[in-house]
Design a protein around this motif. Structure first.
Motif, PDB file in Angstrom:
ATOM      1  N   THR A  10       0.831  -1.204   0.000  1.00  0.00           N
ATOM      2  CA  THR A  10       0.000   0.000   0.000  1.00  0.00           C
ATOM      3  C   THR A  10       0.863   1.250   0.000  1.00  0.00           C
ATOM      4  OG1 THR A  10      -1.578  -1.220   1.312  1.00  0.00           O
ATOM      5  CG2 THR A  10      -1.888   1.134   1.216  1.00  0.00           C
ATOM      6  N   ALA A  11       0.397   2.252  -0.726  1.00  0.00           N
ATOM      7  CA  ALA A  11       1.136   3.509  -0.798  1.00  0.00           C
ATOM      8  C   ALA A  11       1.158   4.189   0.553  1.00  0.00           C
ATOM      9  CB  ALA A  11       0.487   4.416  -1.824  1.00  0.00           C
ATOM     10  N   ARG A  12       2.210   4.884   0.810  1.00  0.00           N
ATOM     11  CA  ARG A  12       2.331   5.627   2.050  1.00  0.00           C
ATOM     12  C   ARG A  12       2.482   7.100   1.739  1.00  0.00           C
ATOM     13  NH1 ARG A  12      -0.256   2.774   5.208  1.00  0.00           N
ATOM     14  NH2 ARG A  12       0.514   0.679   5.530  1.00  0.00           N
ATOM     15  N   TYR A 448      -3.173   8.577  -1.091  1.00  0.00           N
ATOM     16  CA  TYR A 448      -1.793   9.044  -1.021  1.00  0.00           C
ATOM     17  C   TYR A 448      -1.230   9.468  -2.369  1.00  0.00           C
ATOM     18  CZ  TYR A 448      -2.092   6.760   3.508  1.00  0.00           C
ATOM     19  OH  TYR A 448      -2.484   6.407   4.757  1.00  0.00           O
ATOM     20  N   TYR A 449      -2.067   9.627  -3.356  1.00  0.00           N
ATOM     21  CA  TYR A 449      -1.564  10.014  -4.674  1.00  0.00           C
ATOM     22  C   TYR A 449      -0.845  11.360  -4.589  1.00  0.00           C
ATOM     23  CZ  TYR A 449      -1.471  11.377  -9.577  1.00  0.00           C
ATOM     24  OH  TYR A 449      -1.062  11.789 -10.812  1.00  0.00           O
ATOM     25  N   SER A 450       0.402  11.383  -5.087  1.00  0.00           N
ATOM     26  CA  SER A 450       1.213  12.603  -4.957  1.00  0.00           C
ATOM     27  C   SER A 450       1.315  13.382  -6.253  1.00  0.00           C
ATOM     28  CB  SER A 450       2.632  12.228  -4.502  1.00  0.00           C
ATOM     29  OG  SER A 450       3.286  11.482  -5.519  1.00  0.00           O
ATOM     30  N   GLY A 451       0.845  12.804  -7.355  1.00  0.00           N
ATOM     31  CA  GLY A 451       0.892  13.534  -8.611  1.00  0.00           C
ATOM     32  C   GLY A 451       2.066  13.180  -9.490  1.00  0.00           C
ATOM     33  N   GLU A 452       2.898  12.232  -9.069  1.00  0.00           N
ATOM     34  CA  GLU A 452       4.096  11.909  -9.864  1.00  0.00           C
ATOM     35  C   GLU A 452       3.788  10.969 -11.023  1.00  0.00           C
ATOM     36  OE1 GLU A 452       7.966  11.330  -7.749  1.00  0.00           O
ATOM     37  OE2 GLU A 452       6.668  11.335  -6.002  1.00  0.00           O
ATOM     38  N   VAL A1108     -15.767  20.135  -3.623  1.00  0.00           N
ATOM     39  CA  VAL A1108     -15.008  19.234  -2.750  1.00  0.00           C
ATOM     40  C   VAL A1108     -14.790  17.910  -3.460  1.00  0.00           C
ATOM     41  CG1 VAL A1108     -15.003  18.038  -0.539  1.00  0.00           C
ATOM     42  CG2 VAL A1108     -15.999  20.313  -0.718  1.00  0.00           C
ATOM     43  N   ILE A1109     -13.537  17.570  -3.680  1.00  0.00           N
ATOM     44  CA  ILE A1109     -13.166  16.245  -4.187  1.00  0.00           C
ATOM     45  C   ILE A1109     -12.159  15.685  -3.196  1.00  0.00           C
ATOM     46  CG2 ILE A1109     -12.164  14.925  -6.084  1.00  0.00           C
ATOM     47  CD1 ILE A1109     -14.772  16.285  -6.812  1.00  0.00           C
ATOM     48  N   LYS A1110     -12.514  14.595  -2.535  1.00  0.00           N
ATOM     49  CA  LYS A1110     -11.691  14.100  -1.433  1.00  0.00           C
ATOM     50  C   LYS A1110     -10.444  13.371  -1.917  1.00  0.00           C
ATOM     51  CE  LYS A1110     -14.720  15.340   1.718  1.00  0.00           C
ATOM     52  NZ  LYS A1110     -14.492  16.110   2.918  1.00  0.00           N
ATOM     53  N   ASN A1111     -10.572  12.633  -3.007  1.00  0.00           N
ATOM     54  CA  ASN A1111      -9.445  11.833  -3.470  1.00  0.00           C
ATOM     55  C   ASN A1111      -8.501  12.682  -4.309  1.00  0.00           C
ATOM     56  OD1 ASN A1111      -7.941  10.032  -5.384  1.00  0.00           O
ATOM     57  ND2 ASN A1111      -8.967   8.458  -4.185  1.00  0.00           N
ATOM     58  N   MET A1112      -7.221  12.665  -3.948  1.00  0.00           N
ATOM     59  CA  MET A1112      -6.235  13.505  -4.616  1.00  0.00           C
ATOM     60  C   MET A1112      -6.052  13.143  -6.082  1.00  0.00           C
ATOM     61  SD  MET A1112      -5.262  15.787  -2.634  1.00  0.00           S
ATOM     62  CE  MET A1112      -6.952  15.732  -2.079  1.00  0.00           C
ATOM     63  N   PRO A1510       0.075  13.995   0.888  1.00  0.00           N
ATOM     64  CA  PRO A1510      -0.985  14.956   0.583  1.00  0.00           C
ATOM     65  C   PRO A1510      -1.752  15.324   1.840  1.00  0.00           C
ATOM     66  CG  PRO A1510      -1.671  12.737   0.043  1.00  0.00           C
ATOM     67  CD  PRO A1510      -0.291  12.641   0.587  1.00  0.00           C
ATOM     68  N   GLU A1511      -2.318  16.482   1.880  1.00  0.00           N
ATOM     69  CA  GLU A1511      -3.038  16.981   3.033  1.00  0.00           C
ATOM     70  C   GLU A1511      -4.436  16.392   3.030  1.00  0.00           C
ATOM     71  OE1 GLU A1511      -0.340  18.815   3.307  1.00  0.00           O
ATOM     72  OE2 GLU A1511      -0.845  20.700   3.883  1.00  0.00           O
ATOM     73  N   LYS A1512      -4.622  15.194   3.508  1.00  0.00           N
ATOM     74  CA  LYS A1512      -5.913  14.529   3.401  1.00  0.00           C
ATOM     75  C   LYS A1512      -6.885  15.136   4.369  1.00  0.00           C
ATOM     76  CE  LYS A1512      -8.157  12.103   1.632  1.00  0.00           C
ATOM     77  NZ  LYS A1512      -8.819  12.784   0.696  1.00  0.00           N
ATOM     78  N   SER A1513      -8.122  14.714   4.238  1.00  0.00           N
ATOM     79  CA  SER A1513      -9.121  15.160   5.192  1.00  0.00           C
ATOM     80  C   SER A1513      -8.630  14.758   6.562  1.00  0.00           C
ATOM     81  CB  SER A1513     -10.433  14.477   4.900  1.00  0.00           C
ATOM     82  OG  SER A1513     -11.403  14.937   5.755  1.00  0.00           O
ATOM     83  N   ASP A1514      -8.395  15.753   7.406  1.00  0.00           N
ATOM     84  CA  ASP A1514      -7.589  15.546   8.586  1.00  0.00           C
ATOM     85  C   ASP A1514      -8.229  14.676   9.636  1.00  0.00           C
ATOM     86  OD1 ASP A1514      -7.175  18.992   8.203  1.00  0.00           O
ATOM     87  OD2 ASP A1514      -5.904  17.448   7.403  1.00  0.00           O
TER      88      ASP A1514
END
Length: 1569
Positions: A10-12, A448-452, A1108-1112, A1510-1514
């Protein structure tokens, strides 16, 4: 992050460099020397610096994202790379450095091209360097494959930025018609034959080429062949990948990025138009399909998914040249043309294919039959067949082909096999996600998608191919994003249920969850026959039995499940023994033995006789016992697939295994209804108005729908009460000459009717230069006609309600545009009166076009209610208002505007009016019961009232032989007795005209009674409430309001009813998802194939937060957060930008007005006393206060993404307490923060320190910036939390919202060194850091202040000269008007402020004889580094030993304070300081009130936003649900630890933890299915 195949770990969360690490970096030191904006002595430009950074920092670290982040954040691109770029200094390192920075900006989702726009002259040469590097020979190229992948990504960003003129100018050369020079000659001829116009263009191109010199021709050839060469480079890389053994990841990533580029080129019409033919001629899809990479299960997984997308778009149903969508018949014709062309070729040239050539099409167009006919042929024969079809170059006689047989076969078969209809595939698709989709991270990416990496997801960009493409992309993204949220819910529920394996091998549940219950029995009770032509059942129903032996509150929730609510049926087969703890950090599905997930839709609960209990106004029957059975609808498509799988492969029957049912919150559970709506739209002929069609797809003239270019402009409009006076009107049209039709100044009174000069948008005749000069000299003329509203009657309530707002010129232009047909876009910055403009447009449309109906759509119930409350204050008959949805109960009025509320109003109003008819009958002495029904009243009006009125008119109207007598009007008036209850005397007797007007007004009053009764007559004929409500919706209501969610959910019902409307007004349009903005356009059936929609008014602000879109992944990669409003702005659709705000002080407005075109201030913000008075006790009206670490700690993250900062939280609370102590009202102060974790920490501190203290109390709101959008308060205290990385505040839209919430005072607590270096935030932070960074207070001043604010610059200079003390001075004096005023104090840090407030409070209490409250204030936090603290205060905070060796103390409380709401306090074992942890055992009532407040706040929160983090829903750490997480963790949002006497499971009765899916912050703000 690289996209991994399924099965990998799993991604971290990606580590983000901290400020300390940044400062320690070599890059940072270089930045300070050469380009940092705050460096005073910078070294001159040195080319070697770029070389060193690229080689030693970027390449050496293998393009580590951390290094690139550091460079981009330091403004390397803006202040060094592009600033000094010239073709002479260009090199590989230089070009690659720029590409890395641009790619990083896109990854961070910040503007990338602004820097290039400021210095555009060198961009063409730079772009040429990129092209040359991308296609250079591998042997000669100095660029590695990884570097070429980076260049591909840069090119992809360019092709997706066609709205930028600078980029479009370069990219257009690569994708224009001349690129067809790459086609084979036969193929080129074949294409040119299709359209004669193309041949003319082609001949013109050849003529132009002949005139070029050699250099220009070489340049043109390079541009035309660029993409073809790029394809060849890709094929060489693809073919170098072996079938087995290790494969370099660089090659895989290059291939993935290349396919992504191809998809993006195919998915945009401007790039696709000519490129699609080149792509087809290169046979890239066939090459990829047969490649070794696509056959590799792991490495090629994402590549195969991307390839499927490319196949789909390569064969999309569109005419590439015209851009018109192809119908099913046209696609079938194309297929038949291809196969018959193949048959003709076979018949003419290949005798061995005679049998194939003479067969009918249906017999030979399947893959199997084509393989059977062409399989026996030799490779050379296959090549010749392909060459005859212009697919391959001709093969010379006697020469063997170089192509493999597998390739040739696939080329012919894939091109000619029968196409499966896309709409048919869509109709067979199950709408509910199953376990295969939910946990496949290649389909539903993790948070955890970072955009790379790239993903196999559709993108929402500027343009779409067709409406089908538009809907399909939105359908897929909406479905997958909903699946992501469902996954969060299921994992949370399953963990709470604690499924374990029993001793006998079965499943036992060791826990419980509010949202799930074990299934006692499940059975399928009906499988209906399929429709003709379909292979799936029309309906599948099942019964689910559960035992509700739970608390009454939870039981009521389960029994309250409504029709169409969605639930999920789950099969769990755990292998863990009883008592095993579930580790949320590991995959949940594997630990809990989760086997199957199927969705279902509630039909209803069954009564004791097994019948479905229907919903209605009648109370539901009370059922005995705890056993409840629900009848549910299963997905027919899914059921058919499961049964087919069971029969064909012998798999077990899924529907005999379910042992758990899960429900979801109604606000999060609308996905199925929305998906069904989109699917039905795709199955119907979507009739969008012609004037909107191209704009929605992103093509043509973006201004074509503006009213000035519409053919049906309206010349004369009644502006009703828009203008307060003629002077106001003139001020609103500064560019016009106003001509009043009436000369008498006494008659120059509102309302006004205005005739505008019609602007001819099309077909304008060209004028000579002399005529143009004359035209420019004469401003256009407005013909203004004052008119008097007819008298409505003698009663005070007959007088029309009037607008009192003095609209500005731009607001008036927005109102004017909204009244005209076409598309109106209004950009409304904070405080500019967007709602007032919207309401005035609605009112004016209502009065100008009484026969038309207007639909109001907003994002949230709150916005809709605000709009409705203002509409009710205007001159609109309330019988014409209707509010749909479940938010009307929040309206601050006793009136009910819901469907049934309006029906009740009509029925009640009918009785009132019939009583009036009876009174009128009695006053006239007419016998009989004429007031029995609306029908009898109508006869009474026709035969009794009208006859009397006509007789009266004949007596009092002027005759040629008779003089008019004013007394006749009163004496002959037949209704004196009826109007005896009106203010007397009715007739003034001053003039004939005045009294006649009064008489006519009286008759209008009477006539209106009967007009309304005639409208209400249908309600007598319709007996049921449902029928009456439908009639009201379809016929009676003129202004219908609903949220976008309600529109999406109820579209089918509205269309079935025959709902009609002419105008749409959308408020908060920039906060509505693209698809939810589009659906309201299609809530009615077209009339004769045309839409009756005349106006579309969108009001919003794209500079504030988006949907609002929760998933990065969906938010960043797919751009799903882009609203339709924002896309239209990007496309260049004309907007009306409101330019005067009246909310905030001018100084506060300056913090965000730089983001808007020309945002100024209304006069009252500088004239009204509340804006002129200073903020009492505070030297500045806004201030940025630097907050350093407290006891060595800055930001903390007790749980993932749950960011907190104790120092800022304590400081913010201390400032609030100080403001309260000097007299500020608590309801005028709000505390905001940018993270959920900080919100909870501040709430806990407030509750602990002053929440129950009657002297201080609680602020108006403690919430997040995202949730506070659309709201405001006088004084805002803002905590920015982060000290390691800027986080999601780097999104300038969030900054604008944060800066614009305050009216009179804004006080920001932050780590200044972090935020002032952020390029995007510079305009605001430059102003903030111009003032002292330590809090300046004036303790001698009390609220309200008598001191005045001075806004001019000389005043600030005066302050700096006279009141800024030396650095070592902490107290000084403010001079005002040359006289000594209040002593000012500079607060050094948080502990000092907290101690000061504590002492101030104690002094006030003792001096005011309220000493009994002394214990209500907790002692301030102590710092080991602060030497001035008082030991006695520390002693008060001493704590006792606990078994866990954590020292806690009983906090000081007010005598009346409930002891059960105490907050644990732990003493820091290392530094002796104290730290307040988040409340973990609160009373039920407190939690409920918090939840209520959360629900009432604006349904906006995007804290789940993670850029790099990523700054997820805290609020959603998984570990927070574990037992024992009480001391060292902060409870996530909504999690309540067990109170005394409760176990952990019982605590769920108070609140359920929310997850990063759609929660109460979602845009789905209605409790409906």
């Amino acid at each position: 992050m690289e996209t991994r195949p399924a099965g990998q770990p799993t991604a971290r969360k990606m580590a983000t460099p901290t400020v300390t690490q940044m400062n320690a970096e070599f890059v940072t030191q270089l930045a300070k020397t050469y380009w940092a904006p705050h460096s005073k002595k910078k070294q001159p430009f040195d080319y070697k610096v770029i070389e060193d950074i690229y080689v030693k920092e970027i390449v050496k670290s293998r393009f580590a994202i951390r290094k690139i982040m550091l460079l981009e954040f330091s403004q390397y691109l803006e202040n060094y790379l592009w600033l000094n770029y010239t073709p002479e200094v260009s090199s590989k390192a230089y070009v690659m450095s720029i590409c890395c920075m641009v790619n990083e900006k896109f990854r961070e989702n910040v503007p990338a091209w602004e820097t290039f726009k400021r210095k555009p002259q060198h961009f063409p040469s730079f772009f040429k360097s990129i092209m040359e590097a991308s296609v250079a020979d591998e042997a000669e190229s100095e660029y590695s494959l990884h570097e070429r992948t980076i260049l591909l990504l840069f090119l992809d960003h360019c092709f997706n930025s066609l709205e930028v003129d600078l980029i479009r100018g370069q990219v257009q050369q690569l994708i224009s018609l001349p690129m067809w020079t790459c086609l084979q000659n036969h193929r080129l001829e074949q294409e040119l034959k299709k359209m004669q116009k193309l041949r003319k263009f082609w001949n013109l191109i050849k003529k132009t080429d002949e005139k070029m010199d050699s250099q220009a021709r070489a340049q043109a050839t390079q541009e035309r062949t660029f993409l073809w060469q790029l394809i060849q480079k890709f094929l060489s890389v693809l073919q170098s990948i072996s079938a087995s053994g290790p494969v370099p990841l660089e090659k895989v990533h290059y291939c993935e990025r290349f396919i992504e580029l191809m998809i993006d080129l195919e998915a945009l019409l401007p790039t696709r138009r000519w490129f699609n033919t080149v792509l087809d001629d290169s046979h890239i899809v066939v090459h990829c399909h047969l490649s070794n990479l696509s056959k590799r299960e792991q490495e090629g997984h994402l590549f195969s998914q991307l390839l499927d997308m490319l196949k789909f778009y390569a064969g999309f149903e569109i005419n590439d040249q015209t851009g018109n969508a192809l119908t099913e018949n046209e696609m079938t014709t194309i297929h038949y043309d291809r196969i018959t062309s193949l048959q003709r070729t076979a018949f003419a040239h290949f005798s061995e294919l005679y049998c194939f050539a003479l067969s009918n099409v249906a017999a030979v167009d399947t893959r199997e039959s084509l393989v059977k006919f062409f399989g026996p042929l030799s490779t050379s024969t296959l090549h010749r067949v392909a060459s005859h079809l212009c697919l391959l170059p001709a093969l010379p006689e006697g020469v063997e082909t170089k192509y493999e047989k597998e390739f040739l076969m696939e080329l012919l078969v894939s091109r000619h096999e029968r196409r499966i209809s896309q709409i048919q595939q869509l109709n067979q698709m199950p709408l509910y996600p199953t376990e295969k989709i939910i946990w496949d991270e290649n389909i539903v990416p993790t948070e955890y998608y970072s955009g790379e990496g790239c993903l196999a997801l559709p993108k929402l960009n500027l343009q779409f191919l067709t409406l089908h493409d538009y809907l399909l992309r939105n359908f897929n993204l909406f479905r997958l994003e909903s699946t992501y949220e469902i996954r969060q819910d299921i994992e949370d529920v399953v963990c709470r249920m604690k499924p374990w394996q029993s001793e006998y091998g079965g499943t036992v549940f060791g826990g419980w969850a509010r949202m799930a219950q074990p299934i006692v029995a499940f059975s399928v009770v009906e499988v209906a026959k399929p429709n003709i032509g379909e292979n799936w059942p029309t309906r599948v129903r099942a019964d689910v039995t559960i035992n509700l032996n739970i608390r009454n509150q939870i039981k009521d929730e389960w029994e309250g499940l409504r029709k169409h609510d969605v639930c999920f049926l789950i099969t769990l087969r755990p292998t863990l023994p009883y008592g095993t703890k579930i580790d949320r950090r590991q995959p949940i599905a594997e630990q809990t033995g989760l086997m199957y997930v199927r969705g279902c839709e509630i039909q209803g609960m069954l009564d004791e006789k097994g019948r479905v209990i229907e919903e209605g106004p009648e109370p539901k029957p009370k059922l005995k016992g705890d056993s409840r059975t629900y009848r549910v609808f299963l997905d027919p498509n899914q059921y058919q697939q499961d049964m087919t799988n069971t029969i064909q492969s012998g798999a077990e029957d899924v529907y005999e295994t379910f042992n758990l049912i899960m429900r979801r919150k109604p606000k999060e559970n609308n996905f199925k209804a929305v998906l069904e709506t989109i699917r039905k739209l795709m199955n119907t002929d979507c009739v969008v108005p012609d004037w909107l069609h191209d704009i929605i797809l992103g093509y043509g003239d973006p201004g074509s729908a503006h009213y000035s270019k519409m053919p049906n402009q309206i010349a004369t409009l009644d502006f009703n009460d828009t203008f307060l006076s003629l002077d106001h009107l003139k001020a609103c049209f500064p560019g016009y000459r106003v001509k009043v039709t009436v000369e008498d100044p006494a008659l120059h009174k509102a309302p006004f009717r205005i005739t505008f000069p019609i602007c001819e948008g099309k077909g304008k005749k060209r004028k000579s230069s002399d005529e143009e000069e004359n035209t420019q000299e004469e401003p256009p003329t407005l013909i203004v006609e004052p008119h008097i509203i007819p008298n409505r009657g003698p009663y005070p309530y007959n007088q029309p309600k009037r607008n009192t707002i003095q609209f500005t010129a731009t607001q008036t232009e927005a109102i004017h545009a909204g009244m005209q047909p076409g598309l109106t876009m209004v950009v409304g910055p904070p405080g500019t009166g967007k709602t007032d403009v919207a309401v005035q447009i609605i009112s004016n449309l209502y009065h100008n076009f009484p026969e038309q109906r207007t639909l109001i759509v907003t994002h949230s119930n709150q916005a809709l209610n605000q709009l409705f409350e203002k509409i009710m204050a205007l001159d609109i008959d309330e019988r014409h208002l209707l509010r749909l949805g479940h938010g009307e109960e929040e309206l601050e009025t006793e009136k009910d505007f819901s469907r049934y509320g309006r029906v009740n109003y009509v029925l009640a109003r009918r009785l009132v009016l019939l009583k009036e008819v009876a009174r009128l009958q009695e006053s006239l002495g007419v016998p009989g019961d004429v007031s029995y029904t609306c029908e009898t009243a109508g006869h009474f009006f026709l035969y009794q009232i009208m006859s009397r009125w006509e007789a009266y008119l004949s007596k009092v109207k002027a005759k040629s032989t008779q003089a008019l007598d004013v007394n006749d009007i009163s004496s002959f008036f037949p209704f004196h007795q009826y109007f005896s209850n009106a203010p007397q005397p009715i007739f003034k007797g001053r003039s004939y005209e005045e009294d006649m007007d009064i008489a006519e007004g009286c008759f209008r009053h009477i006539k209106k009674i009967f007009t309304q009764l005639e409208e209400f007559r249908a309600f007598e004929l319709l007996r049921s409430g449902l029928d009456r409500s439908k009639y009201l919706l379809v016929k009676e209501a003129k202004i219908i309001a609903m949220t976008c969610t309600h529109a999406a959910l109820k579209r089918h019902d509205l269309v079935e009813l025959g709902f009609k409307y002419d105008n749409i007004l959308m408020e908060e349009a920039a906060q509505i998802l693209e698809i939810e903005t589009f659906i309201p356009l299609l809530l009615q059936n077209p009339e004769d194939g045309f839409s009756r929609l005349k106006r579309w008014i969108m009001i919003g602000d794209h500079h504030q937060l988006p949907p609002v879109i929760k998933n990065m992944a969906f938010q960043k990669y797919s751009n799903m957060e882009q609203s339709l409003f924002t896309r239209f702005v990007r496309l260049g659709v004309p907007t009306v930008d409101l330019d005067a705000q009246g909310r905030a002080r001018a100084s506060l407005c300056n913090l965000y007005n730089w983001r808007y075109k020309s945002l100024g201030n209304l006069p009252h913000v500088q004239l009204l006393p509340e804006f002129r008075a200073a903020n009492a006790g505070l030297q500045y009206d806004f201030q940025l206060i630097n907050v350093e670490d407290f006891n060595g700690v800055g930001e903390s993250e007790p749980n993932p993404y749950f960011y907190q900062n104790l120092a800022e939280a304590e400081y913010a609370v201390a400032l609030f307490m100080y403001m309260r102590l000097i007299g500020y009202p608590a309801n005028r102060i709000s505390i905001l923060t940018t993270y959920n974790g900080q919100k909870h920490l501040i709430r806990d501190i407030i509750k602990q320190r002053c929440g129950n203290n009657p002297v201080i109390g609680q602020p108006n709101k403690i919430t997040t910036v995202d949730r506070f959008q659309g709201q405001q308060n006088d004084y805002i205290i803002l905590s920015l939390v982060r000290t390691k990385a800027v986080g999601h505040l780097r999104d300038v839209r969030r900054l604008v919202v944060a800066m614009s919430r305050a009216r009179l005072g804004l006080y920001i607590f932050a780590r200044v060194s972090l935020f002032q270096n952020c390029f995007e935030l510079t305009p605001a932070f430059r102003q903030l850091t111009a003032r002292p960074l330590q809090l300046h207070i004036l303790p001698g001043e009390t609220y309200p202040a008598t001191r005045m604010v001075r806004n001019n610059r000389s005043t600030y200079a005066l302050i700096n000269a006279f009141i800024c003390p030396p650095l070592n001075c902490r107290c000084f004096t403010v001079f005002q008007n040359g006289e000594l005023s209040y002593p000012a104090q500079v607060i050094k840090d948080m502990p000092e402020m907290a101690t000061y407030v504590y002492n101030m409070y104690m002094h006030m209490i003792q001096s005011s004889h309220h000493y009994q409250y002394r214990q209500g204030l907790m002692a301030p936090p102590a710092s080991t580094k602060h030497e001035d603290h008082h030991p006695s205060q520390d002693e008060e905070m001493e704590v006792e030993s606990l078994p866990s060796e954590t020292k806690t103390a009983e906090p000081l409380t007010c005598p009346e304070q409930d002891q059960s709401s105490e907050v644990e306090v732990s003493k820091n074992s290392t530094d002796g300081g104290t730290e307040i942890l988040s409340t973990q055992s609160e009373e039920k009532e407190t939690e409920a009130s918090d939840a209520t407040e959360d629900m009432a706040e604006s349904s906006r929160e995007q804290e789940g936003k993670a850029e790099t983090e990523p700054e997820k829903s805290d609020a959603q750490p998984a570990a927070a649900c574990e037992e024992g997480a009480r001391n060292e963790e902060v409870a996530p949002q909504g999690v309540v630890e067990p109170a005394e006497g409760q176990n952990e499971e019982d605590a769920e009765h108070h609140a359920m933890p929310q997850h990063p899916g759609r929660d109460s912050d979602s845009e789905y703000s209605e409790d409906e299915a």
